[in-house]
Scaffold this motif. Structure first.
Motif, PDB file in Angstrom:
ATOM      1  N   VAL A  48      31.355  -6.133 -10.626  1.00  0.00           N
ATOM      2  CA  VAL A  48      29.977  -5.837 -10.233  1.00  0.00           C
ATOM      3  C   VAL A  48      29.085  -6.921 -10.805  1.00  0.00           C
ATOM      4  O   VAL A  48      29.325  -7.411 -11.899  1.00  0.00           O
ATOM      5  N   PRO A  51      23.074  -7.896 -13.217  1.00  0.00           N
ATOM      6  CA  PRO A  51      21.729  -8.189 -12.702  1.00  0.00           C
ATOM      7  C   PRO A  51      20.899  -9.021 -13.675  1.00  0.00           C
ATOM      8  O   PRO A  51      20.066  -9.802 -13.253  1.00  0.00           O
TER       9      PRO A  51
ATOM     10  N   ALA B  59      23.025  -8.714 -24.625  1.00  0.00           N
ATOM     11  CA  ALA B  59      23.682  -7.681 -23.830  1.00  0.00           C
ATOM     12  C   ALA B  59      23.016  -6.321 -24.005  1.00  0.00           C
ATOM     13  O   ALA B  59      23.671  -5.311 -24.180  1.00  0.00           O
ATOM     14  N   LYS B 116      27.208   3.019 -11.789  1.00  0.00           N
ATOM     15  CA  LYS B 116      26.611   1.737 -11.458  1.00  0.00           C
ATOM     16  C   LYS B 116      25.812   1.190 -12.642  1.00  0.00           C
ATOM     17  O   LYS B 116      25.959   0.015 -13.014  1.00  0.00           O
ATOM     18  N   ARG B 119      28.166  -0.088 -15.341  1.00  0.00           N
ATOM     19  CA  ARG B 119      28.859  -1.329 -14.985  1.00  0.00           C
ATOM     20  C   ARG B 119      27.913  -2.510 -15.010  1.00  0.00           C
ATOM     21  O   ARG B 119      28.270  -3.599 -15.459  1.00  0.00           O
ATOM     22  N   GLU B 120      26.744  -2.297 -14.515  1.00  0.00           N
ATOM     23  CA  GLU B 120      25.789  -3.410 -14.449  1.00  0.00           C
ATOM     24  C   GLU B 120      25.024  -3.555 -15.759  1.00  0.00           C
ATOM     25  O   GLU B 120      24.163  -4.414 -15.876  1.00  0.00           O
ATOM     26  N   LYS B 121      25.303  -2.694 -16.695  1.00  0.00           N
ATOM     27  CA  LYS B 121      24.610  -2.705 -17.994  1.00  0.00           C
ATOM     28  C   LYS B 121      23.105  -2.652 -17.803  1.00  0.00           C
ATOM     29  O   LYS B 121      22.347  -3.352 -18.462  1.00  0.00           O
ATOM     30  N   ARG B 122      22.688  -1.842 -16.892  1.00  0.00           N
ATOM     31  CA  ARG B 122      21.269  -1.769 -16.587  1.00  0.00           C
ATOM     32  C   ARG B 122      20.493  -0.913 -17.566  1.00  0.00           C
ATOM     33  O   ARG B 122      19.280  -1.028 -17.668  1.00  0.00           O
ATOM     34  N   GLU B 143      33.165   8.960 -20.885  1.00  0.00           N
ATOM     35  CA  GLU B 143      34.090   7.930 -20.431  1.00  0.00           C
ATOM     36  C   GLU B 143      33.396   6.571 -20.336  1.00  0.00           C
ATOM     37  O   GLU B 143      33.953   5.540 -20.719  1.00  0.00           O
ATOM     38  N   LEU B 144      32.177   6.602 -19.827  1.00  0.00           N
ATOM     39  CA  LEU B 144      31.432   5.346 -19.663  1.00  0.00           C
ATOM     40  C   LEU B 144      30.890   4.838 -21.001  1.00  0.00           C
ATOM     41  O   LEU B 144      30.395   3.717 -21.080  1.00  0.00           O
TER      42      LEU B 144
END
Lengths: 339, 339
Positions: A48, A51, B59, B116, B119-122, B143-144
DNA sequence: CACCGCAACTGAACCGGTCCAGTCAAAAGC
DNA sequence: GCTTTTGACTGGACCGGTTCAGTTGCGGTG
């Protein structure tokens, strides 16, 4: 969840980082064969995009900003805002944009927040609500060159893009409704006069009552339920109370309706009430409230769409979203017989 | 607005980029003298950090996420959410964090959105509302490994950090109130039973009515005004209508109150109504609504604070925010005399 | 057959910070 | 007086993408 980057994809697909970027973004510069292979590898690795990394190179934040200069408490009472925000968000999320929502106590803080956003490049554009006459936010946002959609009348927008609902026509319809029912004396419980749309409705109210020959009066409030109730009390306790009241939002209409009970005034037998916005609350009161109705969620969505267009290079323009329509319910009826 | 970066500051201050970074972040590695000079230059050049660039190296996204799995329309009717969001935002903005707000139609979409985001570390963390029994979001977020604060009872949290209000005690107080007024038969108009806090209040209601010797009945709804009105209608039209009704939110109580008029039932003479949350609407209805009152804005703020603590390494824990207190108003009174 | 044009691809700079491994001079220790 | 430590600072890799200037190989052309 090992992080997988395009470098890894490049390695596995046997091409360079650049080629992977082209392939993943559907840009020319790679053969269909290679593109397919890259996409397959990306898929396999469960890649992915990051961003933040993209934002750093393209200098875009993929975020729109919205600042609400009211207290959390007030916002929670005004169904308009949450519906509007929901409408905005629906469009943003389709494009993987984020809505940055801020609440601030006043205009000064709001201006400071725009400055900060602009400098830090935190937002790609902003939505401005509650536009006032000679609104100080307009020159600032122009100076900051922050793409902006104003939620308000073109006459207030000073050439910036705006999306508006036609309060003037709607107010005409509201006044026509009470005139047709036979009322002679109508009041308007308005928001604060420095709010642009309040001022516009003031004008429209004056014009419409003149046109229909009704006698009219206006009370200005701060939009709160308390002041809506208080205004209603004052109006109905005066020497010559109105037989119809048109409110500037739902909250004040509900508060007004509740107040009538305390005063021994019946609705709609003694007085007709008309709300504005038509949230669900108008249906559940008793009597249910006649209201000027519009789709606030759709309004928010339309604003978001215009902001995207603006980013894509559209010229600033004024866009009419809709004209609130009268939704007649139990709270409106003929005036009481004279005497 | 020329963009000024730390490279430029470094050049002007005659030091390296690294030294500038240390100086600006208050880290050791530069003398006080140099630090002062760097800060002065930064000030002069009007430098502001680029959060995206920082995010890429550290990050972190400096964003918290909140997903609301209800329609924009529903959200606008529930004063709870906007107040809660306002409370959250107040704390976030103090630390220059952003609130990412999403609305989704259902649980599936909500789970996908968390995936999402992770995964995108938003987002650095999320706030989860409307916790259900055996909530599928809990295992997913574990889990995430997404730092999470649940807004709900510890019994539902499965060891994750949660912030809760003590509905059990509050429900006891509500039932005691109607019992003390002399009521014998009380109903509860509840939300959907799969909502964790609804289930807990169901239990508490059962226990409290048993303890006080009241006869009790429960109707489950979807929290909407329409269903609140419908439930009230059914209850009051039954062979043996309750003389007091305790609602699970304000909206249904308001809708219920409005319905009484249509049925020719008076409040509080014939039936006592009690709302839950105590938004401003409870004060403006007529009669005003007795409600179980708590500070929703403060609740949101407390949740945000806990999430920051979690990021700073705090162990998962359950935090009681408050116990809703009875706010007696006009809608509660003694039951009608028998016969 | 030399030359051109073009599609496909590579390598590296770049976005603006953070932070680690070193360098160097002055102070401290023996 | 010579080594060791320490503080101040430098240079550069790095985060994970985008994008641009080149390079390569190949078919077409005169």
């Amino acid at each position: 969840m090992a992080r997988v980057t395009i470098r890894e994809i490049a390695r596995r697909a046997g091409v360079s980082k650049g080629a992977v970027s082209y392939a993943l973004n559907g840009q020319p510069g790679v053969s269909e064969e290679t593109r397919a292979r890259v996409l397959r590898v990306a898929e396999e690795l469960n890649w992915v995009p990051n961003p933040v990394a993209r934002q750093l190179s393209v200098a875009r934040s993929e975020t729109f900003g919205l600042i609400l200069a009211r207290s959390a408490q007030t916002l929670s009472e005004e169904p308009f805002y949450m519906a509007f925000v929901g409408g905005l968000e629906g469009v943003l999320s389709e494009r993987s944009y984020t809505l940055a929502l801020r609440t601030v106590p006043g205009t000064e803080e709001e201006l400071a927040a725009y400055r900060k956003w602009a400098r830090e490049k935190r937002v790609d554009g902003v939505v401005v609500v509650d536009v006032k006459a000679a609104d100080p936010r307009i020159p600032l946002l122009k100076e900051l060159e922050l793409p902006t959609v104003l939620v308000g009348d073109p006459s207030l927008a000073d050439g910036m893009t705006c999306v508006w609902t036609d309060s003037t026509t709607a107010m005409g319809e509201a006044v026509d409704h009470v005139a047709a029912l036979g009322h002679k004396h109508v009041a308007r419980v308005a928001g604060p006069p420095y709010h642009g749309h309040v001022w516009i409705r003031d004008q429209a109210f004056a014009a419409a009552t003149r046109r229909t020959g009704l006698s009219a009066e206006v009370v200005h409030t701060d939009f709160s339920g308390d002041q809506g109730a208080e205004a209603t009390r004052r109006l109905m306790s005066s020497g010559r109370p109105p037989t119809a009241i048109i409110y500037d939002n739902d909250l004040m209409a509900i508060a007004g309706l509740s107040t009538l009970g305390n005063l021994g005034v019946r609705c709609p037998e003694d007085v007709t009430l008309i709300a504005w916005d038509d949230s669900a609350f108008c249906r559940i009161t008793h009597p249910s409230l006649t209201a000027m109705s519009h789709d606030v969620v759709g309004y928010g969505a339309a604003v978001a769409t215009r902001l995207f267009e603006l980013l894509e290079g559209a010229e600033p323009a004024a866009h009419l979203y809709s004209t609130p329509k009268l939704q007649a319910r139990q709270s409106s009826g003929p005036p009481p017989p004279p005497g």
